[in-house]
Scaffold this motif. Structure first.
Motif, PDB file in Angstrom:
ATOM      1  N   VAL A   1       0.842  -1.204   0.000  1.00 51.80           N
ATOM      2  CA  VAL A   1       0.000   0.000   0.000  1.00 51.80           C
ATOM      3  C   VAL A   1       0.872   1.247   0.000  1.00 51.80           C
ATOM      4  N   LEU A   2       1.915   1.262   0.813  1.00 50.01           N
ATOM      5  CA  LEU A   2       2.821   2.403   0.889  1.00 50.01           C
ATOM      6  C   LEU A   2       3.497   2.661  -0.459  1.00 50.01           C
ATOM      7  N   LEU A   3       3.997   1.602  -1.104  1.00 49.35           N
ATOM      8  CA  LEU A   3       4.633   1.751  -2.417  1.00 49.35           C
ATOM      9  C   LEU A   3       3.645   2.277  -3.455  1.00 49.35           C
ATOM     10  N   LEU A   4       2.429   1.782  -3.412  1.00 52.82           N
ATOM     11  CA  LEU A   4       1.404   2.219  -4.358  1.00 52.82           C
ATOM     12  C   LEU A   4       1.117   3.706  -4.167  1.00 52.82           C
ATOM     13  N   VAL A   5       0.858   4.109  -2.947  1.00 49.55           N
ATOM     14  CA  VAL A   5       0.528   5.507  -2.666  1.00 49.55           C
ATOM     15  C   VAL A   5       1.703   6.426  -2.988  1.00 49.55           C
ATOM     16  N   LEU A   6       2.885   6.075  -2.525  1.00 45.62           N
ATOM     17  CA  LEU A   6       4.060   6.913  -2.787  1.00 45.62           C
ATOM     18  C   LEU A   6       4.400   6.975  -4.271  1.00 45.62           C
ATOM     19  N   GLY A   7       4.303   5.839  -4.950  1.00 41.02           N
ATOM     20  CA  GLY A   7       4.590   5.817  -6.387  1.00 41.02           C
ATOM     21  C   GLY A   7       3.717   6.784  -7.155  1.00 41.02           C
ATOM     22  N   PHE A   8       2.414   6.762  -6.877  1.00 41.66           N
ATOM     23  CA  PHE A   8       1.503   7.633  -7.613  1.00 41.66           C
ATOM     24  C   PHE A   8       1.581   9.087  -7.148  1.00 41.66           C
ATOM     25  N   ILE A   9       1.802   9.321  -5.854  1.00 46.68           N
ATOM     26  CA  ILE A   9       1.939  10.706  -5.382  1.00 46.68           C
ATOM     27  C   ILE A   9       3.159  11.369  -6.012  1.00 46.68           C
ATOM     28  N   VAL A  10       4.286  10.672  -5.989  1.00 45.99           N
ATOM     29  CA  VAL A  10       5.500  11.233  -6.589  1.00 45.99           C
ATOM     30  C   VAL A  10       5.304  11.413  -8.098  1.00 45.99           C
ATOM     31  N   SER A  11       4.657  10.446  -8.736  1.00 49.89           N
ATOM     32  CA  SER A  11       4.406  10.535 -10.169  1.00 49.89           C
ATOM     33  C   SER A  11       3.572  11.767 -10.519  1.00 49.89           C
ATOM     34  N   PHE A  12       2.472  11.970  -9.806  1.00 52.67           N
ATOM     35  CA  PHE A  12       1.612  13.131 -10.078  1.00 52.67           C
ATOM     36  C   PHE A  12       2.323  14.443  -9.751  1.00 52.67           C
ATOM     37  N   ALA A  13       3.097  14.460  -8.685  1.00 51.85           N
ATOM     38  CA  ALA A  13       3.821  15.679  -8.322  1.00 51.85           C
ATOM     39  C   ALA A  13       4.829  16.056  -9.410  1.00 51.85           C
ATOM     40  N   LEU A  14       5.569  15.083  -9.893  1.00 47.16           N
ATOM     41  CA  LEU A  14       6.551  15.350 -10.947  1.00 47.16           C
ATOM     42  C   LEU A  14       5.871  15.718 -12.264  1.00 47.16           C
ATOM     43  N   LEU A  15       4.738  15.096 -12.549  1.00 44.77           N
ATOM     44  CA  LEU A  15       3.973  15.464 -13.749  1.00 44.77           C
ATOM     45  C   LEU A  15       3.538  16.922 -13.654  1.00 44.77           C
ATOM     46  N   SER A  16       3.104  17.325 -12.494  1.00 39.73           N
ATOM     47  CA  SER A  16       2.684  18.706 -12.277  1.00 39.73           C
ATOM     48  C   SER A  16       3.844  19.679 -12.501  1.00 39.73           C
ATOM     49  N   VAL A  17       5.018  19.324 -12.011  1.00 39.98           N
ATOM     50  CA  VAL A  17       6.217  20.159 -12.220  1.00 39.98           C
ATOM     51  C   VAL A  17       6.517  20.267 -13.718  1.00 39.98           C
ATOM     52  N   ALA A  18       6.463  19.149 -14.412  1.00 40.05           N
ATOM     53  CA  ALA A  18       6.775  19.137 -15.847  1.00 40.05           C
ATOM     54  C   ALA A  18       5.784  19.975 -16.642  1.00 40.05           C
ATOM     55  N   MET A  19       4.519  19.955 -16.222  1.00 37.20           N
ATOM     56  CA  MET A  19       3.488  20.674 -16.977  1.00 37.20           C
ATOM     57  C   MET A  19       3.567  22.191 -16.813  1.00 37.20           C
ATOM     58  N   LYS A  20       4.448  22.674 -15.969  1.00 38.77           N
ATOM     59  CA  LYS A  20       4.659  24.118 -15.877  1.00 38.77           C
ATOM     60  C   LYS A  20       5.375  24.635 -17.114  1.00 38.77           C
ATOM     61  N   THR A  21       6.117  23.757 -17.784  1.00 39.10           N
ATOM     62  CA  THR A  21       6.890  24.146 -18.960  1.00 39.10           C
ATOM     63  C   THR A  21       6.420  23.428 -20.228  1.00 39.10           C
ATOM     64  N   ILE A  22       6.073  22.174 -20.101  1.00 41.25           N
ATOM     65  CA  ILE A  22       5.671  21.358 -21.253  1.00 41.25           C
ATOM     66  C   ILE A  22       4.158  21.425 -21.386  1.00 41.25           C
ATOM     67  N   SER A  23       3.665  21.522 -22.608  1.00 43.69           N
ATOM     68  CA  SER A  23       2.219  21.607 -22.815  1.00 43.69           C
ATOM     69  C   SER A  23       1.514  20.383 -22.236  1.00 43.69           C
ATOM     70  N   MET A  24       0.285  20.609 -21.776  1.00 39.03           N
ATOM     71  CA  MET A  24      -0.477  19.557 -21.113  1.00 39.03           C
ATOM     72  C   MET A  24      -0.610  18.307 -21.994  1.00 39.03           C
ATOM     73  N   GLY A  25      -0.994  18.490 -23.244  1.00 38.41           N
ATOM     74  CA  GLY A  25      -1.207  17.342 -24.128  1.00 38.41           C
ATOM     75  C   GLY A  25       0.049  16.510 -24.322  1.00 38.41           C
TER      76      GLY A  25
END
Length: 106
Positions: free
Chosen positions: A32-56
């Motif tokens: 459960v911890l790996l699942l939650v952390l994996g997706f939280i970190v993934s979404f956080a990094l995606l959010s950082v990337a989308m500040k510069t890279i277009s959403m699509g």
């Protein structure tokens, strides 16, 4: 930096998917911890990337890394099918992402 964050986001998506598979097999707190952390970190990094890279483009690359990564891990670690046509379609996913990157933010 944004592309590095995006690639890492895709890799952490794969971690989340692997944790889902682990949770299916072994219902414990670590899964459960790996699942939650994996997706939280993934979404956080995606959010950082989308500040510069277009959403699509960012979303397409992120999902492609997750799709290809999850499928390759399934093939290598879990004995999933390695049929040539399956590999061909994975290559099409990679080609689509390369095409999006080559077009830039047009």
């Amino acid at each position: 930096m944004a592309w590095f964050a995006l690639v890492l986001a895709g890799m952490f998506e794969v971690v989340g998917v692997l944790a889902m598979n682990r949770l299916k097999q072994k219902k414990d707190k670590l899964s459960v911890l790996l699942l939650v952390l994996g997706f939280i970190v993934s979404f956080a990094l995606l959010s950082v990337a989308m500040k510069t890279i277009s959403m699509g483009t960012a979303y397409a690359v992120w999902t492609a890394i997750g799709t290809v990564g999850g499928t390759l891990v399934g093939m290598l670690l879990y004995g999933e099918s390695r049929q040539p046509r399956r590999i061909f379609f994975l290559a099409l996913v990679v080609a689509a992402v390369v095409g999006l990157k080559a077009l830039g933010n047009e």
